[in-house]
Design an enzyme around this catalytic site. Structure first.
Site, PDB file in Angstrom:
ATOM      1  N   CYS A  33     -59.961  17.505 -80.333  1.00 25.99           N
ATOM      2  CA  CYS A  33     -59.616  16.338 -79.525  1.00 25.99           C
ATOM      3  C   CYS A  33     -60.440  16.302 -78.239  1.00 25.99           C
ATOM      4  O   CYS A  33     -60.389  17.232 -77.427  1.00 25.99           O
ATOM      5  CB  CYS A  33     -58.118  16.381 -79.203  1.00 25.99           C
ATOM      6  SG  CYS A  33     -57.577  15.227 -77.934  1.00 25.99           S
ATOM      7  N   CYS A  36     -58.346  16.465 -75.083  1.00 30.92           N
ATOM      8  CA  CYS A  36     -57.838  17.823 -74.883  1.00 30.92           C
ATOM      9  C   CYS A  36     -58.911  18.721 -74.274  1.00 30.92           C
ATOM     10  O   CYS A  36     -58.655  19.449 -73.309  1.00 30.92           O
ATOM     11  CB  CYS A  36     -57.355  18.424 -76.203  1.00 30.92           C
ATOM     12  SG  CYS A  36     -56.044  17.473 -77.001  1.00 30.92           S
TER      13      CYS A  36
END
Length: 109
Positions: A33, A36
């Site tokens: 991600c 992230c």
């Protein structure tokens, strides 16, 4: 414990999380991600001087029960706990202040 860079291979159960004592942060996300990965520096900085705060990095996704139990919709979502109870939440952190404020709630006496 402080900052954890790698997602847990075996995430804890909700029951285990509910039994935690002291301050803890559940970080829901995925290693691929972009949001992230972009937030990691902020998260690491926020936790660097707080070894008493347990940081549990949970790989999330469809059908993952822990993330569903916290109704996680976006990554990263950080759930701040005190004695197993949610006291704050930050979704896709943008500033260190957001994390510091949430950590203060988890560390409150």
């Amino acid at each position: 414990m402080s900052y954890t860079a790698i997602h847990s291979e075996t995430p804890p159960t909700r029951e285990a999380v509910d039994q935690l004592r002291g301050a803890a942060v559940l970080e829901f996300g995925a290693p691929w991600c972009g949001y992230c990965r972009g937030a990691q520096q902020l998260i690491e900085q926020a936790l660097q001087d707080l070894p008493q705060v347990e940081h549990i990095k949970v790989e999330d996704g469809p059908g993952r029960p822990l993330g569903r139990s916290y109704r996680v919709k976006l990554w990263p979502t950080l759930v701040f706990l005190k004695d197993g109870q949610e006291v704050a939440r930050v979704v896709r952190p943008q500033t260190a202040q957001e994390l510091d404020d949430a950590l203060a709630q988890a560390n409150a006496a």
